[in-house]
Design a protein around this motif. Sequence first.
Motif, PDB file in Angstrom:
ATOM      1  N   ILE A   1       1.686   7.372  19.388  1.00 13.35           N
ATOM      2  CA  ILE A   1       1.522   8.109  18.037  1.00 13.35           C
ATOM      3  C   ILE A   1       2.436   9.024  18.730  1.00 13.35           C
ATOM      4  O   ILE A   1       2.375  10.021  19.500  1.00 13.35           O
ATOM      5  CB  ILE A   1       0.885   8.670  17.687  1.00 13.35           C
ATOM      6  CG1 ILE A   1      -0.250   7.507  16.841  1.00 13.35           C
ATOM      7  CG2 ILE A   1       1.616   9.061  16.668  1.00 13.35           C
ATOM      8  CD1 ILE A   1      -1.480   8.428  15.977  1.00 13.35           C
ATOM      9  N   GLY A   2       4.275   9.208  18.512  1.00 13.68           N
ATOM     10  CA  GLY A   2       5.121   9.430  19.127  1.00 13.68           C
ATOM     11  C   GLY A   2       6.454  10.180  18.850  1.00 13.68           C
ATOM     12  O   GLY A   2       6.348   8.959  18.140  1.00 13.68           O
TER      13      GLY A   2
ATOM     14  N   LEU B   1       5.013   1.940  19.775  1.00 18.78           N
ATOM     15  CA  LEU B   1       5.123   3.234  19.245  1.00 18.78           C
ATOM     16  C   LEU B   1       5.708   3.744  17.634  1.00 18.78           C
ATOM     17  O   LEU B   1       6.078   2.608  17.699  1.00 18.78           O
ATOM     18  CB  LEU B   1       6.809   4.137  20.055  1.00 18.78           C
ATOM     19  CG  LEU B   1       7.308   5.774  19.886  1.00 18.78           C
ATOM     20  CD1 LEU B   1       6.258   6.327  20.046  1.00 18.78           C
ATOM     21  CD2 LEU B   1       9.058   6.125  20.102  1.00 18.78           C
ATOM     22  N   ILE B   2       5.121   3.791  17.317  1.00 18.47           N
ATOM     23  CA  ILE B   2       4.421   4.530  15.502  1.00 18.47           C
ATOM     24  C   ILE B   2       5.047   6.175  15.596  1.00 18.47           C
ATOM     25  O   ILE B   2       4.337   6.894  15.881  1.00 18.47           O
ATOM     26  CB  ILE B   2       3.127   4.151  15.258  1.00 18.47           C
ATOM     27  CG1 ILE B   2       2.075   2.835  15.578  1.00 18.47           C
ATOM     28  CG2 ILE B   2       2.715   4.756  14.191  1.00 18.47           C
ATOM     29  CD1 ILE B   2       2.891   1.814  14.466  1.00 18.47           C
TER      30      ILE B   2
ATOM     31  N   ALA C   1      -6.284   0.671  20.042  1.00 15.22           N
ATOM     32  CA  ALA C   1      -6.089   1.051  20.214  1.00 15.22           C
ATOM     33  C   ALA C   1      -4.889   2.761  20.054  1.00 15.22           C
ATOM     34  O   ALA C   1      -4.126   2.047  20.124  1.00 15.22           O
ATOM     35  CB  ALA C   1      -7.032   1.533  21.915  1.00 15.22           C
ATOM     36  N   PHE C   2      -5.229   4.435  19.788  1.00 17.81           N
ATOM     37  CA  PHE C   2      -4.210   4.745  19.639  1.00 17.81           C
ATOM     38  C   PHE C   2      -4.526   5.487  20.622  1.00 17.81           C
ATOM     39  O   PHE C   2      -5.235   5.858  20.950  1.00 17.81           O
ATOM     40  CB  PHE C   2      -3.704   4.867  18.189  1.00 17.81           C
ATOM     41  CG  PHE C   2      -4.904   6.228  18.205  1.00 17.81           C
ATOM     42  CD1 PHE C   2      -4.714   7.546  17.865  1.00 17.81           C
ATOM     43  CD2 PHE C   2      -6.123   5.902  17.248  1.00 17.81           C
ATOM     44  CE1 PHE C   2      -5.423   8.373  17.755  1.00 17.81           C
ATOM     45  CE2 PHE C   2      -6.502   6.528  17.035  1.00 17.81           C
ATOM     46  CZ  PHE C   2      -6.719   8.130  16.565  1.00 17.81           C
ATOM     47  N   ILE C   3      -3.273   6.146  21.225  1.00 16.08           N
ATOM     48  CA  ILE C   3      -2.873   7.829  21.624  1.00 16.08           C
ATOM     49  C   ILE C   3      -1.978   7.750  21.474  1.00 16.08           C
ATOM     50  O   ILE C   3      -1.261   7.797  20.423  1.00 16.08           O
ATOM     51  CB  ILE C   3      -2.791   7.310  23.883  1.00 16.08           C
ATOM     52  CG1 ILE C   3      -1.164   6.448  23.499  1.00 16.08           C
ATOM     53  CG2 ILE C   3      -3.922   6.678  24.042  1.00 16.08           C
ATOM     54  CD1 ILE C   3      -1.231   6.232  24.641  1.00 16.08           C
TER      55      ILE C   3
ATOM     56  N   ASP D   1      -0.310  17.864  11.598  1.00 14.68           N
ATOM     57  CA  ASP D   1      -1.022  17.463  10.430  1.00 14.68           C
ATOM     58  C   ASP D   1      -0.842  16.581  10.317  1.00 14.68           C
ATOM     59  O   ASP D   1      -1.544  15.384   9.696  1.00 14.68           O
ATOM     60  CB  ASP D   1      -0.341  18.744   9.436  1.00 14.68           C
ATOM     61  CG  ASP D   1      -1.669  20.291   9.398  1.00 14.68           C
ATOM     62  OD1 ASP D   1      -2.370  19.877   9.744  1.00 14.68           O
ATOM     63  OD2 ASP D   1      -0.561  20.810   8.882  1.00 14.68           O
ATOM     64  N   ASP D   2       1.221  16.287  10.652  1.00 11.63           N
ATOM     65  CA  ASP D   2       1.579  15.232  11.022  1.00 11.63           C
ATOM     66  C   ASP D   2       0.546  13.703  11.048  1.00 11.63           C
ATOM     67  O   ASP D   2       0.625  12.798  10.944  1.00 11.63           O
ATOM     68  CB  ASP D   2       3.398  14.791  11.309  1.00 11.63           C
ATOM     69  CG  ASP D   2       3.898  15.930  10.549  1.00 11.63           C
ATOM     70  OD1 ASP D   2       3.866  16.099   8.730  1.00 11.63           O
ATOM     71  OD2 ASP D   2       4.598  16.239  10.827  1.00 11.63           O
ATOM     72  N   THR D   3       0.848  14.266  12.690  1.00 11.24           N
ATOM     73  CA  THR D   3      -0.607  13.039  13.338  1.00 11.24           C
ATOM     74  C   THR D   3      -1.797  12.836  12.994  1.00 11.24           C
ATOM     75  O   THR D   3      -2.629  11.308  12.443  1.00 11.24           O
ATOM     76  CB  THR D   3      -0.430  13.989  14.855  1.00 11.24           C
ATOM     77  OG1 THR D   3       0.722  13.929  15.076  1.00 11.24           O
ATOM     78  CG2 THR D   3      -1.245  12.490  15.995  1.00 11.24           C
ATOM     79  N   ALA D   4      -1.702  13.507  11.985  1.00  9.35           N
ATOM     80  CA  ALA D   4      -3.674  13.089  11.544  1.00  9.35           C
ATOM     81  C   ALA D   4      -3.033  12.337  10.297  1.00  9.35           C
ATOM     82  O   ALA D   4      -4.024  11.742  10.134  1.00  9.35           O
ATOM     83  CB  ALA D   4      -4.454  14.509  10.572  1.00  9.35           C
ATOM     84  N   GLY D   5      -2.253  12.562   9.655  1.00 10.64           N
ATOM     85  CA  GLY D   5      -1.864  11.933   8.807  1.00 10.64           C
ATOM     86  C   GLY D   5      -1.709  10.247   8.884  1.00 10.64           C
ATOM     87  O   GLY D   5      -1.830   9.137   7.892  1.00 10.64           O
TER      88      GLY D   5
END
Length: 332
Positions: free
Chosen positions: A132-133, A154-155, A173-175, A183-187
Amino acid sequence: MIATVSDKPALTVHLCAPRGFCAGVDRAIQIVELALEKYGSPVYVRHEIVHNKFVVDSLKDKGAIFVEELEEIPSDDQDRPVIFSAHGVPKSVPEDARARNMFFLDATCPLVSKVHKEAQIHERRDREILLIGHTGHPEVIGTMGQLAEGTVTLIETEDDARNFIPKTDRQLAFITQTTLSVDDTAGIVEVLRQRFPDIVAPHKEDICYATTNRQEAVKAVAPLVEAMIVVGAPNSSNSQRLREVAERSGCRVSSLIQRASEINWSDFDKITTLGLTAGASAPETLVEEIIEAFRQRFDVTVELVRTANETISFNLPRELREYPSPTPTAAE
């Protein structure tokens, strides 16, 4: 003695704490400064050591030379020290440096290195990896570059998470990039977990403590003020996220600026309250510069709003530990 009343309008500046330099940035700058002390100039730095023009220019003045790729270093200077930036680099970069017999120092933030190691562990355990980035950010390029091309997907958004189709039937798995909006990442993570309940999360949160703390301070201050200034560079991910957090938290004006000279005074001419913070790569002297600029136009009262205390520090590379460290400029 007759007391005088200021003819300037009153302004309360709510000053966020924590703000400014984090431990990883402070360490990276120290590495360049100590390398210059120990080895003399020039010292080469691959990419901006941190995303802040003021910091980069001050290091240039001391003898650092910034390049984007190792091949930009002149052949007759390839025995000079080379420093890798705090954002981290693909594995191919130190391999290239070794092939050129270069002496290099790695200023990668240890919390970014932690994400690199997580990616490598997931690969060893035969998991399909999502990162996630943000596309093109040096940290993302460095993290994806720890593994073979195509290994990491990439997400960037919740839509990416909804539309993602696994390439294999391996466990996912995610990093995450360390400087994202919490907040964006939590979504995004919530979407992934709903779709893939068995997805493996980081053992400990990847978004770094400094990013989280600075966003929480902005959330606390934003409802109290009419406008917010984030001191930071436009290519600084964590600074951009602070501006967005302020905006989402209700600030009518939320501005990202590098220096006092960039202030658009028409945005602030009628305010009585101002929030002020700084991204993790912005030095405290720039915060002080902006407060002083407002003092020229307003009768300023500064109120500190503290939401966390930070005591974290990171070790320097072994080659520099015998040298005395420069005294860091700590934000209140």
